[in-house]
Design a protein around this motif. Structure first.
Motif, PDB file in Angstrom:
ATOM      1  N   GLN A 160      37.791   5.947  11.181  1.00 39.86           N
ATOM      2  CA  GLN A 160      37.416   6.704   9.876  1.00 39.86           C
ATOM      3  C   GLN A 160      37.009   6.538   9.518  1.00 39.86           C
ATOM      4  O   GLN A 160      37.536   6.316   7.575  1.00 39.86           O
ATOM      5  CB  GLN A 160      39.522   7.151  10.388  1.00 39.86           C
ATOM      6  N   ARG A 161      35.888   5.723   8.810  1.00 39.06           N
ATOM      7  CA  ARG A 161      35.022   5.563   7.863  1.00 39.06           C
ATOM      8  C   ARG A 161      33.660   6.287   7.487  1.00 39.06           C
ATOM      9  O   ARG A 161      33.388   6.218   6.303  1.00 39.06           O
ATOM     10  CB  ARG A 161      34.391   4.083   7.866  1.00 39.06           C
ATOM     11  N   THR A 175      25.656   7.409   1.667  1.00 39.96           N
ATOM     12  CA  THR A 175      25.306   7.674   3.134  1.00 39.96           C
ATOM     13  C   THR A 175      25.351   9.605   2.855  1.00 39.96           C
ATOM     14  O   THR A 175      24.597  10.176   3.447  1.00 39.96           O
ATOM     15  CB  THR A 175      26.985   8.101   2.673  1.00 39.96           C
ATOM     16  N   SER A 232      32.976  -2.672  -3.262  1.00 39.42           N
ATOM     17  CA  SER A 232      34.901  -2.532  -3.804  1.00 39.42           C
ATOM     18  C   SER A 232      35.375  -3.033  -5.043  1.00 39.42           C
ATOM     19  O   SER A 232      35.556  -2.734  -5.797  1.00 39.42           O
ATOM     20  CB  SER A 232      34.945  -2.214  -2.292  1.00 39.42           C
ATOM     21  N   GLU A 268      33.571  -6.736  12.514  1.00 39.98           N
ATOM     22  CA  GLU A 268      32.810  -5.505  11.282  1.00 39.98           C
ATOM     23  C   GLU A 268      30.992  -6.598  10.775  1.00 39.98           C
ATOM     24  O   GLU A 268      30.769  -6.223  10.964  1.00 39.98           O
ATOM     25  CB  GLU A 268      33.570  -5.364  10.169  1.00 39.98           C
ATOM     26  N   GLY A 282      39.386  -3.544  -0.772  1.00 41.71           N
ATOM     27  CA  GLY A 282      38.774  -3.960   0.327  1.00 41.71           C
ATOM     28  C   GLY A 282      38.932  -4.945   1.259  1.00 41.71           C
ATOM     29  O   GLY A 282      39.559  -6.042   1.164  1.00 41.71           O
ATOM     30  N   LEU A 320      32.430   4.482  13.359  1.00 41.01           N
ATOM     31  CA  LEU A 320      32.527   4.764  12.449  1.00 41.01           C
ATOM     32  C   LEU A 320      33.664   6.226  12.499  1.00 41.01           C
ATOM     33  O   LEU A 320      34.224   6.407  11.311  1.00 41.01           O
ATOM     34  CB  LEU A 320      31.290   5.180  11.875  1.00 41.01           C
ATOM     35  N   LEU A 325      28.559   1.258   5.688  1.00 38.45           N
ATOM     36  CA  LEU A 325      30.216   1.826   6.051  1.00 38.45           C
ATOM     37  C   LEU A 325      30.989   0.858   6.921  1.00 38.45           C
ATOM     38  O   LEU A 325      32.457   0.526   7.037  1.00 38.45           O
ATOM     39  CB  LEU A 325      29.934   3.315   7.022  1.00 38.45           C
ATOM     40  N   ASN A 328      32.715  -1.740   4.828  1.00 43.65           N
ATOM     41  CA  ASN A 328      33.483  -1.203   4.549  1.00 43.65           C
ATOM     42  C   ASN A 328      33.355  -1.067   3.237  1.00 43.65           C
ATOM     43  O   ASN A 328      34.436  -1.829   1.767  1.00 43.65           O
ATOM     44  CB  ASN A 328      34.837  -2.069   4.296  1.00 43.65           C
ATOM     45  N   ASN A 329      31.677  -0.587   2.620  1.00 43.75           N
ATOM     46  CA  ASN A 329      31.499  -1.363   0.821  1.00 43.75           C
ATOM     47  C   ASN A 329      31.289  -2.566   0.283  1.00 43.75           C
ATOM     48  O   ASN A 329      31.378  -2.586  -0.866  1.00 43.75           O
ATOM     49  CB  ASN A 329      32.421   0.031   0.741  1.00 43.75           C
TER      50      ASN A 329
END
Length: 194
Positions: free
Chosen positions: A96-97, A166, A155, A42, A36, A92, A147, A150-151
């Motif tokens: 595209q998350r 989620t 990741s 972010e 990731g 989000l 999210l 990005n985890n």
């Protein structure tokens, strides 16, 4: 304007700031972790979102403790919450998350319960927040933050925490909405404004 209402307004003003840091691409740097990547913007957006989410409990606590509950606060507080969560979810989706259907389900539930509360208010009744509703809010916030970042750090060892939380948010959101309607069905059934 009293302190709790000022805090609520601050939460509303933080909504576009969160969206700005999420959606506008800055070259502030990024971090690679496992498979990731997370950008500094972010991280900033997630921190601002957490700050805004924390003010939700703070304004209500101060209003109740100091006996500063007002009609303006009763209007602004749920509005601020829905704006914050909806804006984050839509951002989000844009990144595209998050699948659009997840955002639609969560936002639809919020509007449905708000509508139920408005009907109850017109009948002179108050629908208090349920334990499921409070849990829903916490799980939604955790899912959105996971999210946004990005985890991270999950990741690094290929654990899909953001995906799991989620799904938990969707399930609890739907169930809490159903729970509100089951427990308050008489409000709709016997409404004079049918």
């Amino acid at each position: 304007m009293n302190l709790p209402n000022k805090i609520t307004l601050a939460r509303i003003f933080l909504v576009p700031v969160v969206m700005f840091f999420l959606l506008v691409r800055f070259n502030l740097g990024q971090f690679q972790f496992g498979q990731g990547v997370i950008t500094v913007s972010e991280i900033i957006a997630a921190l601002i979102f957490i700050l805004a989410a924390v003010t939700d409990g703070l304004d209500g606590y101060i209003a109740r403790k100091r006996k500063l509950v007002t009609n303006l606060g009763k209007l602004l507080d749920p509005l601020a919450d829905k704006l914050l969560i909806s804006a984050a979810l839509i951002s989000l989706v844009e990144m595209q998350r998050l699948d659009a259907w997840v955002a639609i389900v969560i936002i639809s539930r919020e509007f449905a319960v708000t509508g139920l509360r408005m009907i109850a208010a017109a009948e002179g009744q108050v629908i208090a927040a349920s334990p499921w509703g409070k849990l829903k809010t916490i799980v939604q916030i955790v899912a959105i933050v996971a999210l946004m970042i990005n985890n991270f750090p999950f990741s690094s060892f290929a654990f899909p925490f953001a995906g799991i939380i989620t799904w938990a948010a969707v399930i609890i959101t739907v169930w809490s909405g159903v729970d509100y309607f089951i427990k308050n069905w008489k409000v709709i059934r016997f409404s004079k404004h049918r």
